[in-house]
Design a protein around this motif. Structure first.
Motif, PDB file in Angstrom:
ATOM      1  N   LYS A   8     -20.787  -8.614 -12.685  1.00  0.00           N
ATOM      2  CA  LYS A   8     -19.337  -8.781 -12.787  1.00  0.00           C
ATOM      3  C   LYS A   8     -18.763  -7.622 -13.580  1.00  0.00           C
ATOM      4  CE  LYS A   8     -19.119 -13.222 -11.338  1.00  0.00           C
ATOM      5  NZ  LYS A   8     -18.359 -13.669 -10.199  1.00  0.00           N
ATOM      6  N   ASN A  64     -13.100 -10.554 -20.880  1.00  0.00           N
ATOM      7  CA  ASN A  64     -12.423 -10.809 -19.612  1.00  0.00           C
ATOM      8  C   ASN A  64     -13.424 -10.455 -18.518  1.00  0.00           C
ATOM      9  OD1 ASN A  64      -9.469 -11.398 -20.239  1.00  0.00           O
ATOM     10  ND2 ASN A  64      -9.827  -9.575 -21.455  1.00  0.00           N
ATOM     11  N   TYR A 118     -14.249 -10.280 -14.321  1.00  0.00           N
ATOM     12  CA  TYR A 118     -13.663 -10.227 -12.978  1.00  0.00           C
ATOM     13  C   TYR A 118     -14.762  -9.908 -11.971  1.00  0.00           C
ATOM     14  CZ  TYR A 118      -9.450  -9.611 -15.790  1.00  0.00           C
ATOM     15  OH  TYR A 118      -8.451  -9.774 -16.715  1.00  0.00           O
ATOM     16  N   ASP A 119     -14.515 -10.277 -10.734  1.00  0.00           N
ATOM     17  CA  ASP A 119     -15.423  -9.895  -9.655  1.00  0.00           C
ATOM     18  C   ASP A 119     -15.175  -8.435  -9.297  1.00  0.00           C
ATOM     19  OD1 ASP A 119     -16.669 -12.402  -9.261  1.00  0.00           O
ATOM     20  OD2 ASP A 119     -14.966 -13.091  -8.049  1.00  0.00           O
ATOM     21  N   VAL A 167     -11.845  -6.999  -7.282  1.00  0.00           N
ATOM     22  CA  VAL A 167     -10.524  -7.328  -7.812  1.00  0.00           C
ATOM     23  C   VAL A 167      -9.892  -5.993  -8.205  1.00  0.00           C
ATOM     24  CG1 VAL A 167      -9.249  -8.461  -9.678  1.00  0.00           C
ATOM     25  CG2 VAL A 167     -11.207  -9.621  -8.618  1.00  0.00           C
ATOM     26  N   ILE A 193      -6.054  -6.607 -12.406  1.00  0.00           N
ATOM     27  CA  ILE A 193      -6.595  -6.744 -13.766  1.00  0.00           C
ATOM     28  C   ILE A 193      -5.537  -6.305 -14.782  1.00  0.00           C
ATOM     29  CG2 ILE A 193      -8.377  -5.968 -15.385  1.00  0.00           C
ATOM     30  CD1 ILE A 193     -10.224  -5.570 -12.893  1.00  0.00           C
ATOM     31  N   ASP A 237      -2.976  -9.029 -15.097  1.00  0.00           N
ATOM     32  CA  ASP A 237      -3.567 -10.191 -15.754  1.00  0.00           C
ATOM     33  C   ASP A 237      -3.588  -9.974 -17.272  1.00  0.00           C
ATOM     34  OD1 ASP A 237      -4.926 -12.747 -15.837  1.00  0.00           O
ATOM     35  OD2 ASP A 237      -6.786 -11.639 -16.225  1.00  0.00           O
ATOM     36  N   HIS A 246     -10.031  -0.283  -6.809  1.00  0.00           N
ATOM     37  CA  HIS A 246     -10.758  -1.360  -7.485  1.00  0.00           C
ATOM     38  C   HIS A 246     -12.149  -0.901  -7.932  1.00  0.00           C
ATOM     39  CE1 HIS A 246     -12.018  -1.475  -3.278  1.00  0.00           C
ATOM     40  NE2 HIS A 246     -13.164  -1.934  -3.724  1.00  0.00           N
TER      41      HIS A 246
END
Length: 195
Positions: free
Chosen positions: A42, A54, A56-57, A60, A65, A68, A95
């Motif tokens: 991740k 934090n 994320y995959d 994303v 991000i 977010d 990404h």
């Protein structure tokens, strides 16, 4: 922009967020053919506390991000530089990408920490080579913070420039890396794998 070399280079860290992206930006500005990746399961970046990252995959977007973190705590993520980092990243590519999921072929894979180097070498050794072309995996340890990422990007750029200037990379690389290691006073690891 004209390329300075036909060497295909990838810079790889754990999350494709800081070190690999700083070097990606630097090498691209210098005219190198460069991509960047992470090797983690991740994307993990600092959160509000050391035990609250934090996560994320891969895939994303940097923009998602960014927004977010902006919504979570604009002040904290401005102060620690993450919003600036994400802003830079989204101008380079959309990404974070995971190295183990790419079909791209490279001549040089540069990793930013020994654990990532081990993951890249292991992954490349388990793949069945298609072209049987040589790939040089080089590790230069870079601490995962903004200042060290900038210093690391300068060092990686300098190293890539020296590698691009060789007449025969496969024969000259050991000498170039030895000289570079002495100059920068950082240990360098080097392995050969195949595409």
């Amino acid at each position: 922009m004209t390329t300075v070399s036909d060497l295909r280079i990838a810079v790889i860290c754990s999350s494709n967020m800081n070190r690999s992206m700083e070097a990606h930006a630097f090498l691209a500005k210098k005219g190198f053919l460069v991509q960047s990746y992470g090797t983690g399961d991740k994307v993990k970046i600092p959160g509000s506390a050391a035990d609250k990252p934090n996560i994320y995959d891969f895939g994303v977007s940097y923009d998602e991000i960014y927004h977010d973190l902006l919504n979570k705590d604009k002040s904290l993520y401005t102060q620690n530089g993450l919003l600036h980092t994400l802003d830079r990243n989204r101008r380079i590519k959309s990404h974070p990408e995971r190295f183990q999921e790419t079909d791209e072929k490279f001549d040089i894979l540069i990793t930013c920490e020994e654990r990532v180097y081990d993951q890249v070498v292991e992954f490349m050794e388990t793949k069945t080579p298609i072209e049987n072309s040589i790939v040089h995996v080089i590790n230069l340890d870079i601490q995962d913070n903004l200042e060290e990422a900038t210093i690391g990007a300068f060092l990686i750029s300098d190293m890539c420039t020296k590698l691009a200037q060789t007449e025969d990379l496969d024969n000259d690389i050991e000498e170039v890396l030895h000289n570079f290691e002495e100059k920068c006073q950082r240990p360098i690891l080097h392995s050969i794998v195949f595409n």
